[in-house]
Design an enzyme around this catalytic site. Structure first.
Site, PDB file in Angstrom:
ATOM      1  N   HIS A 159       0.847  -1.207   0.000  1.00 35.75           N
ATOM      2  CA  HIS A 159       0.000   0.000   0.000  1.00 35.75           C
ATOM      3  C   HIS A 159       0.878   1.251   0.000  1.00 35.75           C
ATOM      4  O   HIS A 159       1.317   1.720   1.051  1.00 35.75           O
ATOM      5  CB  HIS A 159      -0.902  -0.036   1.251  1.00 35.75           C
ATOM      6  CG  HIS A 159      -1.960   1.017   1.284  1.00 35.75           C
ATOM      7  ND1 HIS A 159      -3.312   0.738   1.334  1.00 35.75           N
ATOM      8  CD2 HIS A 159      -1.887   2.361   1.295  1.00 35.75           C
ATOM      9  CE1 HIS A 159      -4.007   1.852   1.373  1.00 35.75           C
ATOM     10  NE2 HIS A 159      -3.150   2.870   1.350  1.00 35.75           N
ATOM     11  N   GLU A 165     -10.649   3.549   7.615  1.00 36.57           N
ATOM     12  CA  GLU A 165      -9.646   4.529   8.045  1.00 36.57           C
ATOM     13  C   GLU A 165     -10.431   5.695   8.656  1.00 36.57           C
ATOM     14  O   GLU A 165     -10.426   5.881   9.865  1.00 36.57           O
ATOM     15  CB  GLU A 165      -8.781   4.970   6.839  1.00 36.57           C
ATOM     16  CG  GLU A 165      -7.697   5.980   7.175  1.00 36.57           C
ATOM     17  CD  GLU A 165      -7.027   6.585   5.920  1.00 36.57           C
ATOM     18  OE1 GLU A 165      -7.610   6.552   4.819  1.00 36.57           O
ATOM     19  OE2 GLU A 165      -5.915   7.131   6.068  1.00 36.57           O
ATOM     20  N   HIS A 214      -9.730   1.295  -0.064  1.00 37.88           N
ATOM     21  CA  HIS A 214      -9.535   1.991   1.217  1.00 37.88           C
ATOM     22  C   HIS A 214     -10.852   1.962   1.992  1.00 37.88           C
ATOM     23  O   HIS A 214     -11.893   2.376   1.459  1.00 37.88           O
ATOM     24  CB  HIS A 214      -9.175   3.458   0.996  1.00 37.88           C
ATOM     25  CG  HIS A 214      -7.755   3.721   0.618  1.00 37.88           C
ATOM     26  ND1 HIS A 214      -7.214   3.313  -0.555  1.00 37.88           N
ATOM     27  CD2 HIS A 214      -6.763   4.394   1.289  1.00 37.88           C
ATOM     28  CE1 HIS A 214      -5.946   3.714  -0.616  1.00 37.88           C
ATOM     29  NE2 HIS A 214      -5.643   4.369   0.494  1.00 37.88           N
ATOM     30  N   HIS A 243       1.092   4.997  -2.245  1.00 39.09           N
ATOM     31  CA  HIS A 243       0.614   5.877  -3.322  1.00 39.09           C
ATOM     32  C   HIS A 243       1.830   6.475  -4.015  1.00 39.09           C
ATOM     33  O   HIS A 243       2.641   7.134  -3.356  1.00 39.09           O
ATOM     34  CB  HIS A 243      -0.272   6.985  -2.749  1.00 39.09           C
ATOM     35  CG  HIS A 243      -1.496   6.453  -2.065  1.00 39.09           C
ATOM     36  ND1 HIS A 243      -2.734   6.413  -2.678  1.00 39.09           N
ATOM     37  CD2 HIS A 243      -1.675   5.920  -0.830  1.00 39.09           C
ATOM     38  CE1 HIS A 243      -3.621   5.886  -1.842  1.00 39.09           C
ATOM     39  NE2 HIS A 243      -3.002   5.570  -0.714  1.00 39.09           N
ATOM     40  N   ASP A 289       1.934   3.973   3.032  1.00 41.72           N
ATOM     41  CA  ASP A 289       0.895   4.869   2.496  1.00 41.72           C
ATOM     42  C   ASP A 289       1.507   6.024   1.680  1.00 41.72           C
ATOM     43  O   ASP A 289       1.547   5.946   0.459  1.00 41.72           O
ATOM     44  CB  ASP A 289       0.027   5.396   3.648  1.00 41.72           C
ATOM     45  CG  ASP A 289      -1.413   5.666   3.274  1.00 41.72           C
ATOM     46  OD1 ASP A 289      -1.799   5.357   2.147  1.00 41.72           O
ATOM     47  OD2 ASP A 289      -2.165   6.180   4.132  1.00 41.72           O
ATOM     48  N   ASP A 290       1.934   7.076   2.354  1.00 41.90           N
ATOM     49  CA  ASP A 290       2.503   8.266   1.694  1.00 41.90           C
ATOM     50  C   ASP A 290       3.710   8.696   2.532  1.00 41.90           C
ATOM     51  O   ASP A 290       3.630   9.684   3.280  1.00 41.90           O
ATOM     52  CB  ASP A 290       1.469   9.395   1.654  1.00 41.90           C
ATOM     53  CG  ASP A 290       0.135   8.930   1.090  1.00 41.90           C
ATOM     54  OD1 ASP A 290       0.003   8.827  -0.136  1.00 41.90           O
ATOM     55  OD2 ASP A 290      -0.772   8.635   1.907  1.00 41.90           O
TER      56      ASP A 290
HETATM   57  N1  ADE Z   1      -4.692   8.890  -0.820  1.00 40.19           N
HETATM   58  C1  ADE Z   1      -3.437   8.988  -0.404  1.00 40.19           C
HETATM   59  N2  ADE Z   1      -3.331   8.601   0.888  1.00 40.19           N
HETATM   60  C2  ADE Z   1      -4.574   8.242   1.281  1.00 40.19           C
HETATM   61  C3  ADE Z   1      -5.110   7.750   2.487  1.00 40.19           C
HETATM   62  N3  ADE Z   1      -4.363   7.556   3.582  1.00 40.19           N
HETATM   63  N4  ADE Z   1      -6.437   7.507   2.534  1.00 40.19           N
HETATM   64  C4  ADE Z   1      -7.184   7.716   1.461  1.00 40.19           C
HETATM   65  N5  ADE Z   1      -6.729   8.173   0.298  1.00 40.19           N
HETATM   66  C5  ADE Z   1      -5.427   8.436   0.208  1.00 40.19           C
HETATM   67 ZN    ZN Z   2      -3.676   4.887   1.126  1.00 40.24          ZN
END
Ligand code: ADE
Ligand code: ZN
Length: 327
Positions: free
Chosen positions: A10, A193, A190, A12, A271-272
């Site tokens: 996971h 969350e 997703h 992005h 994630d990011d």
């Molecule tokens: N896009 C990038 N990061 C995300 C996240 N944590 N939740 C939903 N969309 C995303």
């Molecule tokens: Zn994500």
């Protein structure tokens, strides 16, 4: 823990862009992104909804296949330095030519070429998961699904859904997911969350996904946790992301260990990463500190992650050897 071989499910691609990389592109193209960064040069992440705004602003600097080629190389070099041997990255046709199929093919070819180079240079294998953005709405998701269906194959193996979980519902995206499934793509979404356990249950029921992005708020309904464990649904957990965005106050308070103890297939991702000041090595260190996880636990989680990966069997066998499988 950077030496342990890791599998990430996971990530992005645009969200993994180093801030200096985005600032460089902004300068080249004279785009004013001053509001997106803190004085120390890091992304100004804030809460989830502010994060999405900064993220989308940063994406305006990514304007060509060549930008994405350079981005992919930078991201994979960073992941490889954390010990990641296999990664699945979310790719968004929204940011790659505005969902135009001809443009998308060019962007995807550039990303794949960079992934091939990174495999040779850094020893990391990447596969792509096309991801429409929920708050852009179901119509754009349909166009995105058509891009994904036309380019499904060895490199593009999955379809997902990101963006603001508080708007619309999984069933609004059923057409897109059916289209992707019919094209042979594997499915994730997703959920759980910013939405509660019902959001996870809806994604499983309405979209037929085999993995859930995050999914951690399933913990608020133990009957659902037991069902997920029984059915083998895999959670793409991103603890550092959840803590950075204020969903949980600390790693120790994160439900990943309680989910694991109850038999859920949990996996670890970033994630990011630069938005959340993390890397895969850092996630491992913080999980080891919080829960006393050792190499055996991390090894089992890497194996679970590879089993749940969307790539073909030959690729899995090759990566499996790097996790220590006997030939
Ligand atoms: N896009 C990038 N990061 C995300 C996240 N944590 N939740 C939903 N969309 C995303
Ligand atoms: Zn994500």
């Amino acid at each position: 823990m950077s030496q342990l071989p890791k599998v990430e499910l996971h990530l992005h691609l645009e969200g993994a862009a180093p801030p200096a990389f985005i600032r460089g592109l902004a300068k080249e193209k004279s785009i004013d992104l001053s509001g997106a960064f803190r004085p120390d040069g890091s992304y100004d992440t804030g809460d989830f909804w502010h994060f999405l705004k900064v993220y989308e602003a940063a994406c305006t600097t990514l304007q060509s296949p060549e930008d994405f080629r350079r981005l992919t190389l930078a991201v994979l070099e960073e992941s490889a330095s954390s010990g990641v041997v296999y990664t699945e990255a979310f790719l968004s046709p929204d940011f790659c030519g505005g969902r135009d199929l001809t443009a998308w093919r060019d962007y995807l070819a550039a990303i794949e070429a960079a992934a091939d180079q990174a495999e040779r240079d850094f020893g990391i294998t990447m596969r792509g998961i096309v991801t429409p953005i929920r708050h852009f709405g179901p119509e754009k998701a349909r166009e995105t699904a058509l891009c994904a269906a036309e380019t499904a194959g060895r490199f593009l193996t999955g379809f997902g859904l990101g963006g603001d979980e508080k708007v619309l519902s999984p069933k609004d995206f059923r057409w897109s997911f059916d289209c992707a499934r019919e094209a042979g793509l594997r499915l994730t979404c997703h959920a759980g969350e910013w939405g509660g356990p019902q959001s996870v249950a809806d994604a499983i029921r309405d979209l037929g996904v085999e993995r859930i992005g995050h999914g951690v708020r399933a913990i608020e309904d133990l009957a659902l946790v037991d069902r997920i464990a029984e059915e083998g649904t895999v959670l793409e957990c991103c603890p550092g992301s959840n803590v950075a965005l204020g969903l949980y106050p600390s790693f120790r308070a994160h439900p990943i260990e309680r989910l694991r103890e109850r038999g859920v297939k949990v996996t670890i991702s970033t994630d990011d990463p630069p938005y959340f000041h993390t890397t895969m090595a850092r996630e491992y260190d913080r999980l080891a500190d919080a829960f006393g996880w050792d190499d055996e636990v991390f090894g089992a989680i890497a194996r679970t992650s590879l089993d749940a990966a969307f790539c073909d069997a030959e690729t899995k066998a090759r990566i499996g050897k790097r996790l220590g499988d006997r030939p």
